[in-house]
Each structure stands twice: as C-alpha cells, then as structure tokens.
Design an enzyme around this catalytic site. Structure first.
Site, PDB file in Angstrom:
ATOM      1  N   SER A  55       0.829  -1.204   0.000  1.00 56.33           N
ATOM      2  CA  SER A  55       0.000   0.000   0.000  1.00 56.33           C
ATOM      3  C   SER A  55       0.866   1.258   0.000  1.00 56.33           C
ATOM      4  O   SER A  55       1.694   1.433  -0.906  1.00 56.33           O
ATOM      5  CB  SER A  55      -0.959  -0.062   1.187  1.00 56.33           C
ATOM      6  OG  SER A  55      -1.973   0.896   1.081  1.00 56.33           O
ATOM      7  N   ASP A  68      -8.893  -4.145  -6.485  1.00 55.58           N
ATOM      8  CA  ASP A  68      -8.490  -3.467  -5.240  1.00 55.58           C
ATOM      9  C   ASP A  68      -9.287  -2.179  -5.056  1.00 55.58           C
ATOM     10  O   ASP A  68      -9.212  -1.278  -5.882  1.00 55.58           O
ATOM     11  CB  ASP A  68      -6.988  -3.172  -5.302  1.00 55.58           C
ATOM     12  CG  ASP A  68      -6.405  -2.718  -3.971  1.00 55.58           C
ATOM     13  OD1 ASP A  68      -7.125  -2.066  -3.191  1.00 55.58           O
ATOM     14  OD2 ASP A  68      -5.221  -2.989  -3.726  1.00 55.58           O
ATOM     15  N   HIS A  77      -7.282  -5.760  -0.875  1.00 59.27           N
ATOM     16  CA  HIS A  77      -6.107  -4.897  -0.769  1.00 59.27           C
ATOM     17  C   HIS A  77      -5.001  -5.714  -0.121  1.00 59.27           C
ATOM     18  O   HIS A  77      -5.057  -6.032   1.066  1.00 59.27           O
ATOM     19  CB  HIS A  77      -6.454  -3.678   0.083  1.00 59.27           C
ATOM     20  CG  HIS A  77      -5.385  -2.628   0.127  1.00 59.27           C
ATOM     21  ND1 HIS A  77      -4.837  -2.073  -1.006  1.00 59.27           N
ATOM     22  CD2 HIS A  77      -4.771  -2.005   1.179  1.00 59.27           C
ATOM     23  CE1 HIS A  77      -3.939  -1.163  -0.670  1.00 59.27           C
ATOM     24  NE2 HIS A  77      -3.864  -1.115   0.652  1.00 59.27           N
TER      25      HIS A  77
END
Length: 516
Positions: free
Chosen positions: A221, A448, A477
C-alpha cells in the site's frame, strides 16, 4: 491507506543527505552521502528485547519469535545533520539459514502511519525467504515507538463523508480544521519533516548502520510509494524490491482517495452478489440489486436521523467509511462480517434496538473517541508533508457536487477535504517524481478498492524495470501472503529467494492457476 490487521521545492545544499530529486533512470540515482555526518551511518546498533511492559502484546510476540529491537538515531532535518535528532525504532529476526544468508529485507505495512515492527513475524508465512534474509521491521519516523508526533484528536481517523447537504459538508470542514489544530498543538517543529523522502533517508541510514551495502524491500500500500521513493533516491543501494498494492505515484498525497469511488463501488457490488446468495442467512436481499438497495436505505436513514447503535450515533458521514474499511478483504470471513454489520445497521435504520458486536465496537470506539490505533494520527502529518493540497473548502464542495450523480455513496467521502487543507506548515520539498528502471516486482489485485488497479498500472509504467503480477478477480487490498494465492506467493518467493523476475507481466486467477 492501511493494510488492516492481516491510506515536497527540492531541498538543496551541501548538507543534504542524498536528497536531491532524481527524475531520470535508476543508474543516475544519488549514491553518495552528500555531506551527511558519518556518525549516523557508522552508529552502533544496541539490540535488546522488544517487550516494553506486561501489557505489550506486540513486544511479547516479537520476543517469542526470537526478534530483537533497537533504536537508530537520525537527523530530524537532513539539511542540518548536526541539529536536532530523532529516534527510529527497528526490529530484526535473523535469517534462519545463516550459511545462505543474502542480506536484509525491510518490510513496511503501509498506512502511512502503520507500525512496521511486528511485520518481521511474517517470516512464519514465508519460511524460504526468512531463511535467506534478516527480516527488518521499522516504525517510520513519528510512528509507533519512533519519536512520536502527538496529534490531539478525539478520533482515530479523519476519513469522513461530506454527507448529503451543505450543512453536513460544513460540519466536516469544521472537524478537519479542528484536527489540523490538534496536530499543531503538539510538537509543531516536527511536522515539516514527516515526509516520505525523509523516511527513505532514514531507511538508508538503517541500511548503513546494519553494515549492508544494499537493501531489499517488501512494501504494501503506502509502503509501495515509500519503496519507489527509495529506489528513486538510492537506486544503486536497492536490491530486490517487491511492491504490493501500489499507489498511483501522481495521485498519492492528501487527495489519495479522490479517484477511488468507482473501485469501492465495484467491490461493494461484488460483496452484494455474495450476500444475495446467502439471503436466508443475512436477509439483506435475494439479488445484488436488492442488497444494494438495503445499503442505500441504511445510508438514507442515517442522513435523515443518526442511527442509534448502542451508545453511538451513526450519521451519513460515517456509513460510507464503515463500508469502505470492511471491503479491504474479499475472503469469506470478511464478507460474512460485513454482512452481519449491514444487517445490524439495517435493523437500526428501522428503529430496532441493536447490540453492538465486539468487532464493530472497536471500530466505533476509534471513530468516536480516538481510542483505536494511531495510524491515521501519525499518517496524516506524512501526507501533509509530502504534497500540498488546496486550502479552499469550496473547491472540494464543487468537486463533490459535480460527482454526486455518478458517485452518490462514496464520492462525498473520497473527494472530501482532509486536515491537510488547514495544515499549519507547508511541505519543505517537492514530491518525488517516480521514473526509473530499477528491477522490481509489483503485485496487484485488479479489484483493489483501496489502491485501484489503474493507479497500480501507473506505478508499473513509471518503474520501467518492473514486472507486474496481477491477481485477477480479487476485490481485496494486499495479495502476497494475504490472499492465500499460491501463484502470487510462489512468484514473489521465487524472486526474493532466487532473484528470478517473470519474463514479462503475468496474471494469476483467484484460484491460483497462472496464466499469461
């Protein structure tokens, strides 16, 4: 950007540590120390146990796994290395096969604001990797056990929907102004130096203090942006790099969610189809459309009058956020948890008395009292230090209004302003332009909702030496070690252990079968 439990004018001068922005190929990246005080690179690391007290569960787990912890000293401002210093906390689990040890692998969980110390525990999920690398966790500057920025907040996150009206938007403006002031009341002198570029510099100090010529890296991320910035600034010192759930490098900053509404909506539809197939269990609707109508009914009722959920009052500003954070994961148990919570909210919308389950109570405690994890309290200063944003509330309101028709549920949240609109300081450096040919592996899920696939592909295009592995049909995610996908895990493991990148971009279906 968080992976939950499994979201800068160029500084110059001779004293800046390897800090000039590099916009060309990785081979042109800065490799010298550019006047850095050598004491930071040559410092001795004093390793010790990780547990800080009887209530420190994370420290206890680290100690049980054989981890060690330490603190590394770094400059607050790399332009002034003989000025104020701060502490960066790190953890280490040594390679289990020291005779075949390759080096160190630093792991970042995302956020910004996520604690990296416990990420060394991932070694149990990747034993072949843990055999070859010392696993290094890091609480980035101002996060967790590192020198903290103390924002005085009564919530653990600033993420809110602007709601349905001008009044609810103005309420969110007032909240963001209050949260910005809450950070200014702490150690305001730290705020200008919370940037990702400085965290990348800290990583290079850690590399040198560990006695390593190169640094391998696994980032999730926001951690993908940090990894990309490191390769841009210190490309010759980067070894094997894996970026999972990459952010769009051109969008990253205070407005990082601004383009997310379509991806979140697609994930919500995927969940709604799942819930419809289980209507007898959850009673949310027998079709995808009926389940979505139930969700819309909850949102509409919350806009008319806040829902009574135990001691809490949930308004339209909160409903999209509560849905969003439950859509990070598309596994059966995660979808079941979301279905149970939507059922509870639907009952509350009808006026029924509801009992708050422990999982939702923890979320609501954080949302309304600030008692939850401090990731966003630490992460917001990073976002604000990385990129300037508009300070005109009317700009955000116009943008929200322009997209209400096509993004009715999530647009008012993703396009809303943040505390950065009222931040007491401005970035001291320009954002890093990402563009190099360093070899690395990017892992993506094409559904995602947090870092949409289009942005992940933008990161891939900017990093021309990268290979992209896409987990298709996955609305989640985080793919490596999080999705239970053998194809993805094998591809990443082969790269980290053997240095073998795929010959080209590849794809894995959700069941794990590879395809080109």
């Amino acid at each position: 950007m968080r992976v939950r439990k499994i979201a800068t004018a160029v500084a110059t001068g001779a004293t800046l540590l390897a800090g000039m922005a590099v916009t060309g190929q990785a081979s042109a990246s800065v490799t010298g120390d550019a006047g850095t005080d050598a004491r930071f690179h040559r410092q001795t690391i004093d390793w010790h146990g990780c547990r800080t007290g009887p209530d420190d569960e994370t420290g206890a787990a680290l100690d049980k796994a054989g981890a060690q912890c330490a603190e590394v000293t770094v400059p607050l401002d790399y332009r002034r290395p003989r000025g104020r210093t701060i502490s960066v906390a790190i953890s280490r689990v040594k390679a289990t096969d020291p005779g075949r040890r390759r080096g160190v692998l630093l792991i970042n969980p995302g956020g910004p604001g996520g604690s990296g110390l416990p990420r060394v525990l991932l070694g149990r999920l990747m034993p072949a990797v843990a055999a070859r690398y010392d696993l290094i966790g890091m609480d980035p500057r101002f996060v967790g056990r590192s020198t903290p920025i103390r924002c005085r907040w009564t919530t653990d996150t600033p993420t809110r929907s602007a709601g349905p009206t001008r009044r609810t938007f103005d309420e969110s403006v007032a909240l963001m102004r209050e949260l910005a002031a809450g950070c200014a009341q702490g150690d305001r002198g730290l705020l200008p130096y919370a940037s990702t570029r400085n965290t990348a510099r800290d990583m290079d100090v850690i590399r040198a203090a560990l006695g390593e010529s190169r640094l391998s890296y696994l980032g999730y991320s926001y951690g993908t942006y940090l990894g990309a910035v490191y390769t841009q600034m210190f490309g010759a010192r980067a070894d094997r790099v894996v970026l999972d759930s990459a952010v769009d490098p051109d969008v990253y900053g205070p407005d990082l969610l601004s383009r997310n509404a379509p991806a979140i909506t697609a994930a919500l539809r995927h969940w709604a189809s799942w819930a419809a197939a289980r209507d007898k269990e959850y009673g949310l609707g027998a079709t995808e459309a009926e389940v979505l109508a139930t969700v819309e009914g909850v949102d509409r009722a919350a806009a008319e009058r806040p829902l009574r959920v135990g001691a809490y009052r949930i308004g339209a500003q909160h409903v999209p956020y509560l849905l969003f954070i439950r859509l990070y994961d598309d596994r059966e148990e995660a979808y079941a948890g979301l279905a149970a919570e939507v059922r509870l909210l639907a009952d509350a919308a009808r006026g029924d008395a509801v009992t708050v389950p422990a999982s939702l109570k923890e979320t609501l405690d954080g949302l309304f009292t600030g008692s939850g994890p401090a990731e966003d309290r630490a992460g917001t200063p990073i976002l604000c230090a990385d990129r300037a944003t508009s300070r005109d509330p009317e700009r955000y309101f116009r943008d929200i209004q322009a997209h209400r028709a096509d993004e009715p549920l999530f647009g008012p949240m993703t396009r809303n302003l943040s505390p950065c609109a009222f931040w007491p300081v401005t970035p001291v450096e320009a954002p890093t332009t990402i563009g190099n040919d360093a070899p690395m592996l990017i892992v993506a899920a094409d559904g995602d909702p947090v870092t949409p696939y289009a942005g992940q592909r933008a990161m891939h295009r900017a990093l021309t030496g990268s290979r992209l592995v896409t987990l298709r049909g996955a609305f989640r995610h985080g793919a490596y070690l999080a999705a239970g996908d053998t194809c993805v895990d094998t591809t990443v493991g082969r790269y980290l252990v053997d240095g073998v990148l795929p010959g080209g971009d590849t794809a894995c279906d959700k069941a794990g079968a590879p395809r080109r």
